[in-house]
Design a protein around this motif. Structure first.
Motif, PDB file in Angstrom:
ATOM      1  N   HIS A   1      -2.715  10.665   5.810  1.00 30.95           N
ATOM      2  CA  HIS A   1      -2.203   9.896   5.029  1.00 30.95           C
ATOM      3  C   HIS A   1      -3.046  10.178   3.801  1.00 30.95           C
ATOM      4  O   HIS A   1      -4.416  10.089   3.566  1.00 30.95           O
ATOM      5  CB  HIS A   1      -1.973   8.352   5.168  1.00 30.95           C
ATOM      6  CG  HIS A   1      -1.048   8.446   6.546  1.00 30.95           C
ATOM      7  ND1 HIS A   1       0.302   8.621   6.725  1.00 30.95           N
ATOM      8  CD2 HIS A   1      -1.495   8.238   7.856  1.00 30.95           C
ATOM      9  CE1 HIS A   1       0.743   8.380   7.885  1.00 30.95           C
ATOM     10  NE2 HIS A   1      -0.376   8.292   8.709  1.00 30.95           N
ATOM     11  N   LYS A   2      -2.451  10.011   2.366  1.00 30.35           N
ATOM     12  CA  LYS A   2      -3.297   9.981   1.311  1.00 30.35           C
ATOM     13  C   LYS A   2      -2.831   8.608   0.664  1.00 30.35           C
ATOM     14  O   LYS A   2      -1.649   8.408   0.298  1.00 30.35           O
ATOM     15  CB  LYS A   2      -3.096  11.004   0.231  1.00 30.35           C
ATOM     16  CG  LYS A   2      -3.593  11.054  -0.991  1.00 30.35           C
ATOM     17  CD  LYS A   2      -3.443  12.088  -1.876  1.00 30.35           C
ATOM     18  CE  LYS A   2      -4.216  11.788  -3.315  1.00 30.35           C
ATOM     19  NZ  LYS A   2      -3.785  12.804  -4.052  1.00 30.35           N
ATOM     20  N   LEU A   3      -3.627   7.814   0.389  1.00 32.26           N
ATOM     21  CA  LEU A   3      -3.355   6.417  -0.285  1.00 32.26           C
ATOM     22  C   LEU A   3      -3.222   6.628  -1.522  1.00 32.26           C
ATOM     23  O   LEU A   3      -4.265   7.291  -2.403  1.00 32.26           O
ATOM     24  CB  LEU A   3      -4.278   5.225   0.036  1.00 32.26           C
ATOM     25  CG  LEU A   3      -4.745   5.129   1.342  1.00 32.26           C
ATOM     26  CD1 LEU A   3      -5.758   4.015   1.782  1.00 32.26           C
ATOM     27  CD2 LEU A   3      -3.581   4.502   2.359  1.00 32.26           C
TER      28      LEU A   3
ATOM     29  N   ASN B   1     -11.491   5.151  -0.535  1.00 30.72           N
ATOM     30  CA  ASN B   1     -11.331   6.512  -0.092  1.00 30.72           C
ATOM     31  C   ASN B   1      -9.924   6.657   0.260  1.00 30.72           C
ATOM     32  O   ASN B   1      -9.300   6.130   1.505  1.00 30.72           O
ATOM     33  CB  ASN B   1     -12.000   6.712   1.231  1.00 30.72           C
ATOM     34  CG  ASN B   1     -12.271   8.260   1.780  1.00 30.72           C
ATOM     35  OD1 ASN B   1     -11.247   8.809   1.516  1.00 30.72           O
ATOM     36  ND2 ASN B   1     -13.308   8.475   2.867  1.00 30.72           N
ATOM     37  N   PRO B   2      -9.173   7.495  -0.191  1.00 26.62           N
ATOM     38  CA  PRO B   2      -7.608   7.766  -0.310  1.00 26.62           C
ATOM     39  C   PRO B   2      -7.202   8.357   0.971  1.00 26.62           C
ATOM     40  O   PRO B   2      -6.076   8.372   1.529  1.00 26.62           O
ATOM     41  CB  PRO B   2      -7.363   8.110  -1.526  1.00 26.62           C
ATOM     42  CG  PRO B   2      -8.351   8.926  -2.132  1.00 26.62           C
ATOM     43  CD  PRO B   2      -9.691   8.210  -1.613  1.00 26.62           C
TER      44      PRO B   2
ATOM     45  N   LEU C   1       0.722  -1.307   0.061  1.00 30.27           N
ATOM     46  CA  LEU C   1       0.139   0.076  -0.174  1.00 30.27           C
ATOM     47  C   LEU C   1       0.837   1.338  -0.050  1.00 30.27           C
ATOM     48  O   LEU C   1       1.525   1.597   0.914  1.00 30.27           O
ATOM     49  CB  LEU C   1      -0.903  -0.085   1.262  1.00 30.27           C
ATOM     50  CG  LEU C   1      -2.273   0.726   1.279  1.00 30.27           C
ATOM     51  CD1 LEU C   1      -2.830   0.712   0.109  1.00 30.27           C
ATOM     52  CD2 LEU C   1      -2.712   0.796   2.615  1.00 30.27           C
ATOM     53  N   LYS C   2       0.915   1.912  -1.139  1.00 35.76           N
ATOM     54  CA  LYS C   2       1.602   3.078  -1.270  1.00 35.76           C
ATOM     55  C   LYS C   2       0.995   4.433  -0.721  1.00 35.76           C
ATOM     56  O   LYS C   2      -0.296   4.325  -0.786  1.00 35.76           O
ATOM     57  CB  LYS C   2       1.848   3.539  -2.560  1.00 35.76           C
ATOM     58  CG  LYS C   2       3.034   2.485  -3.125  1.00 35.76           C
ATOM     59  CD  LYS C   2       3.556   3.081  -4.685  1.00 35.76           C
ATOM     60  CE  LYS C   2       4.727   2.022  -5.028  1.00 35.76           C
ATOM     61  NZ  LYS C   2       5.391   2.680  -6.499  1.00 35.76           N
ATOM     62  N   LYS C   3       1.447   5.485  -0.050  1.00 37.86           N
ATOM     63  CA  LYS C   3       0.694   6.528   0.518  1.00 37.86           C
ATOM     64  C   LYS C   3       1.860   7.640   0.631  1.00 37.86           C
ATOM     65  O   LYS C   3       3.079   7.623   0.503  1.00 37.86           O
ATOM     66  CB  LYS C   3       0.493   5.961   1.941  1.00 37.86           C
ATOM     67  CG  LYS C   3       1.578   5.629   3.085  1.00 37.86           C
ATOM     68  CD  LYS C   3       1.190   5.086   4.077  1.00 37.86           C
ATOM     69  CE  LYS C   3       2.374   5.183   4.996  1.00 37.86           C
ATOM     70  NZ  LYS C   3       3.301   5.871   5.092  1.00 37.86           N
ATOM     71  N   GLU C   4       1.067   8.671   0.868  1.00 36.77           N
ATOM     72  CA  GLU C   4       2.020   9.874   0.971  1.00 36.77           C
ATOM     73  C   GLU C   4       1.527  10.329   2.643  1.00 36.77           C
ATOM     74  O   GLU C   4       0.308  10.368   2.916  1.00 36.77           O
ATOM     75  CB  GLU C   4       1.470  11.074   0.115  1.00 36.77           C
ATOM     76  CG  GLU C   4       1.765  10.843  -1.244  1.00 36.77           C
ATOM     77  CD  GLU C   4       1.327  12.002  -2.188  1.00 36.77           C
ATOM     78  OE1 GLU C   4       0.550  12.895  -1.728  1.00 36.77           O
ATOM     79  OE2 GLU C   4       1.413  11.846  -3.519  1.00 36.77           O
ATOM     80  N   ASP C   5       2.471  10.848   3.432  1.00 41.02           N
ATOM     81  CA  ASP C   5       2.417  11.453   4.770  1.00 41.02           C
ATOM     82  C   ASP C   5       2.084  12.842   4.783  1.00 41.02           C
ATOM     83  O   ASP C   5       2.602  13.724   4.189  1.00 41.02           O
ATOM     84  CB  ASP C   5       3.628  10.968   5.600  1.00 41.02           C
ATOM     85  CG  ASP C   5       3.858   9.403   5.888  1.00 41.02           C
ATOM     86  OD1 ASP C   5       2.817   8.654   5.660  1.00 41.02           O
ATOM     87  OD2 ASP C   5       4.972   9.187   5.865  1.00 41.02           O
ATOM     88  N   ILE C   6       0.917  13.246   5.501  1.00 40.83           N
ATOM     89  CA  ILE C   6       0.558  14.588   5.395  1.00 40.83           C
ATOM     90  C   ILE C   6       0.801  15.056   6.893  1.00 40.83           C
ATOM     91  O   ILE C   6       0.002  14.684   7.595  1.00 40.83           O
ATOM     92  CB  ILE C   6      -0.714  14.853   4.836  1.00 40.83           C
ATOM     93  CG1 ILE C   6      -0.695  14.477   3.454  1.00 40.83           C
ATOM     94  CG2 ILE C   6      -1.176  16.256   4.732  1.00 40.83           C
ATOM     95  CD1 ILE C   6      -2.244  14.083   2.935  1.00 40.83           C
TER      96      ILE C   6
END
Length: 159
Positions: free
Chosen positions: A120-122, A139-140, A101-106
């Motif tokens: 996070h944004k998936l 739902n990302p 599962l790739k994600k961006e940390d916010i």
């Protein structure tokens, strides 16, 4: 006397914080087993979910859930991709599927009075196909809202 009342009222107003820290500060991803018709499925097998740590060992995130339809898992703060291994165990069958599962940390800031947190944004998911037919991010946006389902897991059906 009126000056003291006004001063006391001003101190009360200034001392109150306008932002309250959230009661639920946990940021977790919610997964749901779903049928091809969109219905929620209850998994008959025993489900255990483990993840790999950076030092090469693994840790159990969800242990021996029976009749599971939805489950929450924590999400890492420091890795761009989480690896989860879902173990499906029944009396006669022991299979596993791996999810990446790739994600961006916010970074998320509520108030100086609250703990620091990350939302996070998936962005992408891939998986093996031993028990799972497909995996879909619905739902990302992963926040501290536990009511939101983020990922649908579609198990293989016996046709």
């Amino acid at each position: 006397m009126n000056k003291w009342v006004v001063l006391l009222m001003a101190m009360v107003v200034v001392s109150c914080s306008s932002i309250d820290c959230p009661v639920n500060s946990l940021v977790r991803t919610q997964y749901q087993f779903t049928g091809s018709d969109g219905s929620v499925l209850s998994l008959g097998d025993t489900l255990t979910v483990v993840t790999a740590r950076q030092d090469g060992s693994d840790t159990i995130l969800f242990n021996k859930g029976v009749n599971t339809s939805t489950f929450h898992l924590p999400i890492s703060y420091s890795h761009p991709e989480d690896q989860l291994v879902l173990h499906f165990d029944s009396e006669s069958l022991h299979l596993a599927d791996t999810l990446w599962l790739k994600k961006e940390d916010i970074p998320h800031f509520e108030s100086v009075d609250c703990n620091a947190s990350f939302f996070h944004k998936l962005t992408d998911v891939r998986h093996t196909h031993n028990c799972l037919d497909s995996v879909v991010i619905i739902n990302p946006s992963v926040t501290n809202d536990d009511a939101v389902v983020h990922v649908y897991l579609y198990p293989k059906t016996d046709d």
